[in-house]
Design an enzyme around this catalytic site. Structure first.
Site, PDB file in Angstrom:
ATOM      1  N   SER A  15       0.836  -1.202   0.000  1.00 31.97           N
ATOM      2  CA  SER A  15       0.000   0.000   0.000  1.00 31.97           C
ATOM      3  C   SER A  15       0.872   1.253   0.000  1.00 31.97           C
ATOM      4  O   SER A  15       2.069   1.176   0.313  1.00 31.97           O
ATOM      5  CB  SER A  15      -0.928  -0.021   1.224  1.00 31.97           C
ATOM      6  OG  SER A  15      -0.171  -0.223   2.405  1.00 31.97           O
ATOM      7  N   GLU A  17       1.146   5.637   0.797  1.00 34.22           N
ATOM      8  CA  GLU A  17       0.595   6.851   1.428  1.00 34.22           C
ATOM      9  C   GLU A  17       0.939   8.073   0.576  1.00 34.22           C
ATOM     10  O   GLU A  17       2.068   8.200   0.090  1.00 34.22           O
ATOM     11  CB  GLU A  17       1.196   7.024   2.830  1.00 34.22           C
ATOM     12  CG  GLU A  17       0.649   8.280   3.504  1.00 34.22           C
ATOM     13  CD  GLU A  17       1.329   8.578   4.831  1.00 34.22           C
ATOM     14  OE1 GLU A  17       1.068   7.861   5.804  1.00 34.22           O
ATOM     15  OE2 GLU A  17       2.110   9.547   4.877  1.00 34.22           O
ATOM     16  N   ASP A 109      -0.678  15.476  16.198  1.00 30.06           N
ATOM     17  CA  ASP A 109       0.311  16.044  17.127  1.00 30.06           C
ATOM     18  C   ASP A 109      -0.256  17.301  17.757  1.00 30.06           C
ATOM     19  O   ASP A 109      -0.744  18.189  17.052  1.00 30.06           O
ATOM     20  CB  ASP A 109       1.609  16.404  16.370  1.00 30.06           C
ATOM     21  CG  ASP A 109       2.425  15.168  16.072  1.00 30.06           C
ATOM     22  OD1 ASP A 109       2.410  14.241  16.899  1.00 30.06           O
ATOM     23  OD2 ASP A 109       3.049  15.125  14.995  1.00 30.06           O
ATOM     24  N   PHE A 218      12.253  14.477  10.046  1.00 27.89           N
ATOM     25  CA  PHE A 218      11.022  13.711  10.342  1.00 27.89           C
ATOM     26  C   PHE A 218      11.280  12.710  11.470  1.00 27.89           C
ATOM     27  O   PHE A 218      10.487  12.554  12.376  1.00 27.89           O
ATOM     28  CB  PHE A 218      10.585  12.864   9.141  1.00 27.89           C
ATOM     29  CG  PHE A 218       9.950  13.622   8.003  1.00 27.89           C
ATOM     30  CD1 PHE A 218       9.568  14.947   8.126  1.00 27.89           C
ATOM     31  CD2 PHE A 218       9.728  12.982   6.789  1.00 27.89           C
ATOM     32  CE1 PHE A 218       8.993  15.625   7.069  1.00 27.89           C
ATOM     33  CE2 PHE A 218       9.152  13.655   5.720  1.00 27.89           C
ATOM     34  CZ  PHE A 218       8.781  14.966   5.860  1.00 27.89           C
TER      35      PHE A 218
HETATM   36  P1  FAD Z   1      -2.988   8.144  20.243  1.00 25.06           P
HETATM   37  O1  FAD Z   1      -3.107   6.701  19.906  1.00 25.06           O
HETATM   38  O2  FAD Z   1      -4.173   8.818  20.842  1.00 25.06           O
HETATM   39  O3  FAD Z   1      -1.739   8.280  21.221  1.00 25.06           O
HETATM   40  C1  FAD Z   1      -1.142   9.540  21.509  1.00 25.06           C
HETATM   41  C2  FAD Z   1      -0.349   9.465  22.816  1.00 25.06           C
HETATM   42  O4  FAD Z   1      -1.252   9.435  23.922  1.00 25.06           O
HETATM   43  C3  FAD Z   1       0.493   8.199  22.962  1.00 25.06           C
HETATM   44  O5  FAD Z   1       1.665   8.541  23.665  1.00 25.06           O
HETATM   45  C4  FAD Z   1      -0.396   7.281  23.772  1.00 25.06           C
HETATM   46  O6  FAD Z   1       0.349   6.296  24.475  1.00 25.06           O
HETATM   47  C5  FAD Z   1      -1.072   8.266  24.699  1.00 25.06           C
HETATM   48  N1  FAD Z   1      -2.430   7.875  25.110  1.00 25.06           N
HETATM   49  C6  FAD Z   1      -3.360   7.269  24.366  1.00 25.06           C
HETATM   50  N2  FAD Z   1      -4.518   7.132  25.058  1.00 25.06           N
HETATM   51  C7  FAD Z   1      -4.296   7.691  26.283  1.00 25.06           C
HETATM   52  C8  FAD Z   1      -5.106   7.891  27.454  1.00 25.06           C
HETATM   53  N3  FAD Z   1      -6.359   7.468  27.496  1.00 25.06           N
HETATM   54  N4  FAD Z   1      -4.532   8.518  28.505  1.00 25.06           N
HETATM   55  C9  FAD Z   1      -3.253   8.948  28.490  1.00 25.06           C
HETATM   56  N5  FAD Z   1      -2.445   8.788  27.383  1.00 25.06           N
HETATM   57  C10 FAD Z   1      -2.960   8.169  26.319  1.00 25.06           C
HETATM   58  N6  FAD Z   1      -0.566  12.903  11.802  1.00 25.06           N
HETATM   59  C11 FAD Z   1      -1.311  13.803  11.119  1.00 25.06           C
HETATM   60  O7  FAD Z   1      -1.452  14.940  11.564  1.00 25.06           O
HETATM   61  N7  FAD Z   1      -1.898  13.486   9.915  1.00 25.06           N
HETATM   62  C12 FAD Z   1      -1.802  12.246   9.373  1.00 25.06           C
HETATM   63  O8  FAD Z   1      -2.360  11.992   8.291  1.00 25.06           O
HETATM   64  C13 FAD Z   1      -1.019  11.265  10.075  1.00 25.06           C
HETATM   65  N8  FAD Z   1      -0.874  10.021   9.571  1.00 25.06           N
HETATM   66  C14 FAD Z   1      -0.176   9.074  10.292  1.00 25.06           C
HETATM   67  C15 FAD Z   1      -0.073   7.779   9.770  1.00 25.06           C
HETATM   68  C16 FAD Z   1       0.626   6.802  10.472  1.00 25.06           C
HETATM   69  C17 FAD Z   1       0.728   5.389   9.886  1.00 25.06           C
HETATM   70  C18 FAD Z   1       1.256   7.121  11.715  1.00 25.06           C
HETATM   71  C19 FAD Z   1       2.053   6.083  12.444  1.00 25.06           C
HETATM   72  C20 FAD Z   1       1.167   8.414  12.225  1.00 25.06           C
HETATM   73  C21 FAD Z   1       0.443   9.407  11.536  1.00 25.06           C
HETATM   74  N9  FAD Z   1       0.304  10.707  12.028  1.00 25.06           N
HETATM   75  C22 FAD Z   1      -0.432  11.644  11.319  1.00 25.06           C
HETATM   76  C23 FAD Z   1       0.991  11.118  13.284  1.00 25.06           C
HETATM   77  C24 FAD Z   1       0.070  11.057  14.542  1.00 25.06           C
HETATM   78  O9  FAD Z   1      -1.021  11.928  14.415  1.00 25.06           O
HETATM   79  C25 FAD Z   1       0.949  11.478  15.747  1.00 25.06           C
HETATM   80  O10 FAD Z   1       1.959  10.546  15.976  1.00 25.06           O
HETATM   81  C26 FAD Z   1       0.188  11.790  17.056  1.00 25.06           C
HETATM   82  O11 FAD Z   1       1.104  12.387  17.964  1.00 25.06           O
HETATM   83  C27 FAD Z   1      -0.409  10.579  17.750  1.00 25.06           C
HETATM   84  O12 FAD Z   1      -1.482  10.100  17.080  1.00 25.06           O
HETATM   85  P2  FAD Z   1      -2.110   8.665  17.494  1.00 25.06           P
HETATM   86  O13 FAD Z   1      -3.286   8.455  16.655  1.00 25.06           O
HETATM   87  O14 FAD Z   1      -1.073   7.639  17.509  1.00 25.06           O
HETATM   88  O15 FAD Z   1      -2.562   9.020  19.005  1.00 25.06           O
END
Ligand code: FAD
Length: 290
Positions: A15, A17, A109, A218
């Site tokens: 796939s 991106e 982020d 990055f």
């Molecule tokens: P989460 O899974 O919510 O985790 C964030 C942090 O909070 C982690 O440290 C986790 O351990 C902690 N956490 C989770 N739940 C809780 C809770 N209940 N209490 C306390 N702490 C908690 N970013 C973009 O802006 N646009 C994109 O299109 C994008 N695409 C991505 C694609 C991939 C494959 C990946 C791996 C990352 C992508 N990102 C993107 C980056 C991502 O948005 C960031 O890494 C962001 O900081 C975390 O998102 P997450 O969905 O992993 O968050």
């Protein structure tokens, strides 16, 4: 079609991106890239989203164009920060109306010193996954992010896996990893997930290094380690972009071959909207893809 159903039918998924370009020229160039990469018969392609909604319309328009103008399965990334739940619902209703069935559910982020105003609805990706399942049942196949070295905000891997598990329990179907350059991190993470009984498909994300400065930046931002041996290999060619690209592609080929030999479910390429590196890597690993 839903990605989870395609993954069930596919032994090794491929796939790609892409990000939504800012200009018409960028969009034309993206669709040329898509035309080239379509020949590899990918399981799906995905379109990123600017956290806080900065690419809301652009992401939606590219997702719609790919859906309507190609035969590719497309996934829209969606971040919850900066959006109220009602805004998230508007975005998801629109995708459902178009016929899109795949969402990568992310938090995004959090900009430094904006924590207070940016968390308006879902606060974590797990809450977004629950929100989607509650409102749309099984219409969407939901992917989530995985961090083989742990998310930069996680105090340790155990905590990281604890919260990853919450995303799975909320209804995530599969995971895609952050880029990594040392496969041992990925294997260790998979072992820990197995021990915890978390067994959704996890697809490694591959970033071919074609511009060292950019990837180093990055990697620093997302906490991905570039091994010293690779840094040394790349540094020799810092002033020679062609040779540097060759070394970066060679490294990605070695990395992908090792992952495939170890039975990964698929490979997700961070293309940066270009086809050349991905095409070369695919050509060198296609004998291992079934
Ligand atoms: P989460 O899974 O919510 O985790 C964030 C942090 O909070 C982690 O440290 C986790 O351990 C902690 N956490 C989770 N739940 C809780 C809770 N209940 N209490 C306390 N702490 C908690 N970013 C973009 O802006 N646009 C994109 O299109 C994008 N695409 C991505 C694609 C991939 C494959 C990946 C791996 C990352 C992508 N990102 C993107 C980056 C991502 O948005 C960031 O890494 C962001 O900081 C975390 O998102 P997450 O969905 O992993 O968050």
């Amino acid at each position: 079609m839903k990605i989870i159903d395609k993954l069930k039918e596919t032994k090794t998924s491929i796939s790609f991106e892409f990000f939504p370009p800012k200009t018409k020229e960028g969009e034309n160039s993206l669709f040329n890239t898509i035309k080239e990469l379509q020949k590899l018969n990918p399981t799906f392609v995905s379109i990123t989203y600017g956290a806080g909604g900065s690419t809301r319309n652009r992401t939606r328009n590219i997702v719609k164009r790919v859906f309507e103008e190609t035969n590719l399965t497309v996934m829209a990334h969606l971040t919850c920060i900066g959006h109220t739940n009602s805004e998230l619902k508007d975005i998801l209703d629109d995708y459902q109306k178009i016929g899109i069935q795949n969402i990568l559910a992310l938090r995004g982020d959090i900009p430094v010193d904006k924590e207070e105003d940016i968390l308006k609805g879902c606060k974590y990706a797990s809450e977004l996954v629950s929100f989607i399942r509650k409102n749309y049942k099984d219409w969407f196949s939901i992917g989530v992010a995985v961090y083989p070295e742990g998310h930069p905000e996680s105090p340790n891997l155990e905590r990281d896996i604890y919260y990853f598990r919450k995303k799975v329990e909320a209804g995530a179907d599969f995971g895609i990893t952050q880029m990594f350059f040392d496969n041992s991190y990925f294997y260790r993470y998979m072992e820990l997930l197995e021990k915890e009984g978390v067994n959704i498909p996890i697809i490694p994300g591959i970033m071919p290094i074609t511009n060292f400065k950019q990837i180093r930046k990055f990697a620093l931002m997302c906490g991905a380690t570039i091994p010293e041996s690779l840094v040394k290999r790349l540094e020799k060619y810092e002033d020679n972009p062609n040779d540097l690209e060759n070394v970066g592609i060679e490294f990605a080929i070695e990395q992908c071959r090792d992952l495939l030999k170890n039975g990964v479910k698929g490979l997700h390429f961070y293309t940066l909207n270009k086809s050349k590196a991905t095409l070369r890597i695919y050509e060198a690993i296609k004998d291992l893809i079934s």
